[in-house]
Write an enzyme that holds these catalytic residues in place. Structure first.
Site, PDB file in Angstrom:
ATOM      1  N   GLN A  27       0.856  -1.175  -0.010  1.00 49.13           N
ATOM      2  CA  GLN A  27       0.096  -0.120  -0.187  1.00 49.13           C
ATOM      3  C   GLN A  27       0.953   1.318   0.101  1.00 49.13           C
ATOM      4  OE1 GLN A  27      -0.264  -2.741   1.910  1.00 49.13           O
ATOM      5  NE2 GLN A  27      -2.116  -2.830   3.164  1.00 49.13           N
ATOM      6  N   GLN A  48      -0.200  -0.202  -5.778  1.00 44.35           N
ATOM      7  CA  GLN A  48      -1.464  -0.635  -5.046  1.00 44.35           C
ATOM      8  C   GLN A  48      -1.792   0.556  -4.428  1.00 44.35           C
ATOM      9  OE1 GLN A  48      -0.398  -4.053  -2.667  1.00 44.35           O
ATOM     10  NE2 GLN A  48      -2.100  -3.783  -1.161  1.00 44.35           N
ATOM     11  N   ASP A  49      -3.219   0.807  -3.974  1.00 45.14           N
ATOM     12  CA  ASP A  49      -3.826   1.952  -3.354  1.00 45.14           C
ATOM     13  C   ASP A  49      -3.241   3.390  -3.791  1.00 45.14           C
ATOM     14  OD1 ASP A  49      -4.975  -0.414  -2.011  1.00 45.14           O
ATOM     15  OD2 ASP A  49      -4.161   0.295  -0.116  1.00 45.14           O
ATOM     16  N   ASP A  65      -6.476  -2.497  -6.082  1.00 45.11           N
ATOM     17  CA  ASP A  65      -7.322  -1.807  -5.397  1.00 45.11           C
ATOM     18  C   ASP A  65      -6.869  -0.316  -5.602  1.00 45.11           C
ATOM     19  OD1 ASP A  65      -8.082  -4.240  -4.506  1.00 45.11           O
ATOM     20  OD2 ASP A  65      -7.189  -4.172  -2.594  1.00 45.11           O
ATOM     21  N   ARG A  98     -13.683  -5.391  -6.029  1.00 47.80           N
ATOM     22  CA  ARG A  98     -13.909  -6.280  -4.948  1.00 47.80           C
ATOM     23  C   ARG A  98     -14.272  -5.633  -3.676  1.00 47.80           C
ATOM     24  NH1 ARG A  98      -8.240  -8.877  -2.702  1.00 47.80           N
ATOM     25  NH2 ARG A  98      -7.009  -6.864  -2.580  1.00 47.80           N
TER      26      ARG A  98
END
Length: 524
Positions: free
Chosen positions: A318, A340-341, A362, A430
């Site tokens: 993250q 990521q993130d 994500d 998700r």
């Protein structure tokens, strides 16, 4: 966040696995006991409600509005008490990771108290939708506090001592608060709400707003860093919109624009020219919340012509480029680059127009009420063996008015993914939390999207309670014939249903976006 284990009910984030009711009537029905016990019986956490209200007052509310105000005021007192206790836990932190997560919690509790106080401020005019937004954000803050300890693997010592009833009481307030049925709002006659001054209107209509401060690396402005300009702005007496021009350059810094800095506008020289870069990450010892290159919570924030970048790389998990918890915030022609993130739409109401968002896992996530219009969403090459996932929406309570809406945009492979996209599966989203809500409206989905469309988080978690929708999308990845068969997944065929997720209805955009000077369309 993708590496985060699921948070269980024993801690502050106690909302995720409950089915909550909403108190429906505005007045006490006839022939029922007129006491606190009856009112509290209508909430998801009646025991916490009774314990808190009976201890504070013997007054019996006559309307649901009175009951809500009593409940929120009691919640404020509980949050103040919890915050005071939490401040004393700092010396008990045994290592840097515990200290990092604890520091986030202090900030998040202060934001929660601010949002709760705003919800019962007798000197402010606000709607039930406003109140639901602020209550939703208050609950999200406490969930975020818990997540920091989990993702850094330090839940065994400080976190159990921080457990309290504040989250339960906020859940109760969310259930009590009445939100009117979705309806189109009227646009002000001249396109601006009454509270926007004539000076602000001229400023916001200008192609190049006159800046209050200029940031330039070469010394030609007032400051060489954005951080220094923000610090100066916080010490100035300001009224109306405060514009900071950031000249072309790559600025390596981490910047926080806090609650006290309202109506800040950052204007760059274009997303290819003005770039703000950081490299914090969970892999490097930060929480997701504190990894942001730029973080903003001050109401009414606007950014235009800037790229926000996090260079930690996919191996550091993250790593946030931009985190917004700013209510009524707008990002226009901006770039968000990470893995990521990347883009943390943490909380409150947000709008993104003509932006580019790059990432892997994500990479658009959080629990704001947010609409992205005419954006380019670009999954990039991940670590081999990872899946690419565009969204991970974090709605933890069914009464939160939050979700991610992607409208009239394009989802297509970034340049580094395109040659090898067959090696990766790419999904639309998700479910990060129990009531995760994401909708794609009239968006072009390229051939990288897996036919199933959506990915499980952990087995059957949230598949019955989430809301994922697709409406009139186009492109080779838009076919719904092989989509998931989850109870919470919807192929939307009704324009009435789809209209619930428009700018006008989902973020009440016609009441505040005209004042920003940013183009938008209110409907489908």
């Amino acid at each position: 966040m993708a590496m985060m284990i699921k948070i269980f009910l024993t801690l502050l984030s106690i909302t995720s696995f409950m089915s909550f009711t909403t108190v429906s009537s505005s007045k006490v029905p006839k022939n029922v006991p007129k006491n606190v016990k009856w009112y509290c019986s209508q909430t998801p956490w009646p025991e916490a409600c009774e314990e808190q209200l009976k201890a504070k007052s013997s007054y019996i509310p006559k309307t649901k509005s009175e009951f809500r105000d009593m409940s929120v005021k009691a919640t404020v007192e509980q949050a103040l008490s919890a915050n005071s206790y939490n401040k004393n836990l700092g010396p008990k932190c045994r290592n840097k990771k515990e200290k990092e997560a604890w520091a986030d919690c202090l900030e998040l509790y202060q934001q929660t108290i601010h949002q709760l106080n705003t919800t019962v401020d007798p000197n402010s005019k606000f709607s039930d939708v406003d109140a639901q937004t602020w209550l939703s954000s208050a609950l999200t803050n406490l969930d975020t506090c818990v997540e920091g300890f989990h993702e850094l693997g330090v839940t065994d010592f400080v976190l159990p001592q921080m457990s309290n009833n504040v989250s339960k009481l906020i859940c109760n307030a969310l259930a009590i608060n009445k939100v009117p049925k979705t309806s189109e709002e009227e646009t002000p006659k001249d396109g601006y709400p009454e509270y926007v001054t004539a000076g602000d209107r001229k400023l916001l209509q200008a192609a190049s707003p006159r800046p209050n401060l200029v940031v330039a690396q070469d010394g030609s402005g007032n400051y060489r860093t954005l951080g220094a300009a923000i610090d100066a702005a916080s010490k100035m007496q300001r009224s109306g919109r405060f514009v900071i021009h950031i000249k072309a350059g790559t600025y390596k810094e981490n910047v926080v624009i806090g609650n006290s800095l309202k109506n800040i506008m950052l204007v760059g020289d274009g997303m290819r020219n003005t770039i703000i870069v950081g490299s914090r990450s969970v892999g490097g010892g930060s929480t997701t919340f504190n990894s942001a290159t730029v973080a903003v919570t001050g109401t009414g924030f606007i950014a235009r012509g800037i790229t926000f970048r996090n260079t930690a790389g996919p191996q550091n998990h993250q790593a946030v480029a931009l985190r917004s918890g700013s209510d009524l915030s707008v990002f226009y022609q901006c770039g968000f680059e990470g893995y990521q993130d990347t883009l943390y739409v943490h909380s409150q109401r947000q709008f993104y127009k003509e932006c580019y968002i790059y990432g892997t896992v994500d990479f658009i996530f959080g629990n704001a009420a947010v609409v992205l219009q005419n954006c380019m969403i670009l999954p990039r090459k991940a670590i081999l063996g990872q899946q690419c996932v565009v969204t991970a929406q974090g709605r933890a309570d069914q009464n939160q008015n939050t979700g991610i809406v992607i409208q009239n945009s394009r989802v297509m492979a970034a340049a580094d993914l395109k040659p090898v996209q067959s090696q990766y599966r790419t999904y639309l989203g998700r479910p990060w939390k129990q009531y995760s809500r994401t909708v794609y409206l009239k968006t072009h989905l390229d051939d990288l999207i897996d036919p199933a469309g959506w990915l499980e988080w952990d087995g059957n978690f949230a598949l019955n309670t989430l809301y994922y929708g697709e409406y009139q999308n186009t492109g080779p990845g838009s076919s719904t014939s092989k989509r998931v068969k989850w109870p919470g997944y919807h192929v939307i065929t009704s324009s009435t249903e789809a209209s619930k997720f428009t700018v006008a209805n989902f973020i009440a955009g016609q009441s505040w976006l005209p004042a920003t000077g940013v183009p938008f369309y209110a409907g489908l």
